[in-house]
Design an enzyme around this catalytic site. Structure first.
Site, PDB file in Angstrom:
ATOM      1  N   GLN A   1       0.827  -1.198   0.000  1.00 48.13           N
ATOM      2  CA  GLN A   1       0.000   0.000   0.000  1.00 48.13           C
ATOM      3  C   GLN A   1       0.868   1.257   0.000  1.00 48.13           C
ATOM      4  O   GLN A   1       0.355   2.357  -0.200  1.00 48.13           O
ATOM      5  CB  GLN A   1      -0.891   0.019   1.244  1.00 48.13           C
ATOM      6  CG  GLN A   1      -1.886  -1.116   1.328  1.00 48.13           C
ATOM      7  CD  GLN A   1      -2.600  -1.121   2.668  1.00 48.13           C
ATOM      8  OE1 GLN A   1      -2.157  -1.766   3.605  1.00 48.13           O
ATOM      9  NE2 GLN A   1      -3.695  -0.400   2.770  1.00 48.13           N
TER      10      GLN A   1
ATOM     11  N   HIS B   1      -1.262   1.277  -4.620  1.00 50.90           N
ATOM     12  CA  HIS B   1      -1.659   2.681  -4.498  1.00 50.90           C
ATOM     13  C   HIS B   1      -0.744   3.630  -5.275  1.00 50.90           C
ATOM     14  O   HIS B   1      -0.739   4.832  -5.021  1.00 50.90           O
ATOM     15  CB  HIS B   1      -1.709   3.079  -3.019  1.00 50.90           C
ATOM     16  CG  HIS B   1      -2.804   2.399  -2.264  1.00 50.90           C
ATOM     17  ND1 HIS B   1      -2.812   2.262  -0.887  1.00 50.90           N
ATOM     18  CD2 HIS B   1      -3.939   1.786  -2.696  1.00 50.90           C
ATOM     19  CE1 HIS B   1      -3.904   1.601  -0.513  1.00 50.90           C
ATOM     20  NE2 HIS B   1      -4.596   1.304  -1.596  1.00 50.90           N
TER      21      HIS B   1
ATOM     22  N   GLY C   1       2.419  -4.353   9.040  1.00 55.26           N
ATOM     23  CA  GLY C   1       2.343  -2.906   9.236  1.00 55.26           C
ATOM     24  C   GLY C   1       1.152  -2.228   8.607  1.00 55.26           C
ATOM     25  O   GLY C   1       1.252  -1.074   8.195  1.00 55.26           O
TER      26      GLY C   1
ATOM     27  N   ASN D   1       2.456  -6.823  13.225  1.00 53.52           N
ATOM     28  CA  ASN D   1       2.053  -5.429  13.356  1.00 53.52           C
ATOM     29  C   ASN D   1       2.469  -4.883  14.718  1.00 53.52           C
ATOM     30  O   ASN D   1       2.661  -5.636  15.677  1.00 53.52           O
ATOM     31  CB  ASN D   1       0.533  -5.300  13.207  1.00 53.52           C
ATOM     32  CG  ASN D   1       0.116  -4.034  12.484  1.00 53.52           C
ATOM     33  OD1 ASN D   1       0.921  -3.122  12.275  1.00 53.52           O
ATOM     34  ND2 ASN D   1      -1.150  -3.966  12.114  1.00 53.52           N
TER      35      ASN D   1
END
Length: 230
Positions: free
Chosen positions: A88, A106, A172, A198
């Protein structure tokens, strides 16, 4: 087809000094998302949007890949053809660490795109709304970044990769942005094992079979070492 599909988010690059949306003192806090991360914001004030992404590009250039980026690159080098990274993130830290099997869903700060003809080219350090497209000469230059309300890149290929994956790992990510947040469900339906790495539980942690919490620079190298030892 890749056996391990890895989704990475802002938390992976945060330890390289690139802020997430939620950093209370970060670059994002000085701008409203609707002003700098939507097509409507760009239409209203393209100079503001360009200045924002010029600043983000400068931050990216000044940053360096961290231990988590480097560990993923080692994994890909050790298991050629078996690893696919879906990110992302719009930075280039995966590539600078040595990863090549990367899809930027993205978009990328390092690229510019023509809104008129769709041409893509390397972005200069400073982009301006009046910059002409090198292909069609239209003054329709914009960052090659997927804004809110726009369709992410590579989605058909991503779904195909998830259907063939044996393991899906999310690193993450906040689990707040779709369709990325739903990829764990897609992978699980296809029969893949699922793992979340995470700093804190994401909004979709319940959808993972296993969640490990801690800094990416610690969790990712440890997980890669497990995979390579197996």
């Amino acid at each position: 087809m890749a056996r391990i599909v890895i989704l990475t988010g802002a938390g992976l690059s945060a330890e390289s000094g690139l802020g997430t949306f939620r950093d209370k003192d970060g670059l994002w806090t000085r701008y409203a998302l609707e002003d700098v991360a939507t097509p409507e914001g760009f239409a209203r004030d393209p100079a503001l949007v360009m200045a924002f992404y010029n600043a983000r590009r400068a931050n990216m250039v000044a940053a360096a890949p961290n231990a988590a980026h480097r560990a993923l690159a080692r994994l890909e080098a050790a298991r050629p053809g078996e690893i696919r990274i879906i990110t992302q993130n719009v930075d280039d830290l995966h590539e600078r660490a040595g990863s090549r099997a990367v899809w930027h869903m993205h978009g990328e700060l390092a690229r510019a795109r023509c809104a008129a003809c769709g041409a893509v080219w390397p972005a200069p350090a400073q982009m301006r709304p009046a910059d002409a497209c090198p292909d069609c000469a239209a003054a329709a230059t914009r960052p090659d970044v997927v804004w809110f309300g726009e369709y992410p890149y590579h989605m058909e290929a991503i779904w195909e990769a998830l259907r063939a994956a044996e393991l899906f790992v999310s690193i993450g990510t906040s689990g707040q942005v779709f369709p990325a947040a739903a990829l764990v469900q897609d992978a699980a339906r296809a029969g893949a094992e699922t793992l979340e790495l995470n700093l804190e539980p994401s909004e979709v942690s319940r959808d993972f079979e296993e969640t490990r919490l801690g800094p990416a620079t610690e969790l990712v190298p440890a997980w890669v070492a497990e995979i390579l030892a197996g």
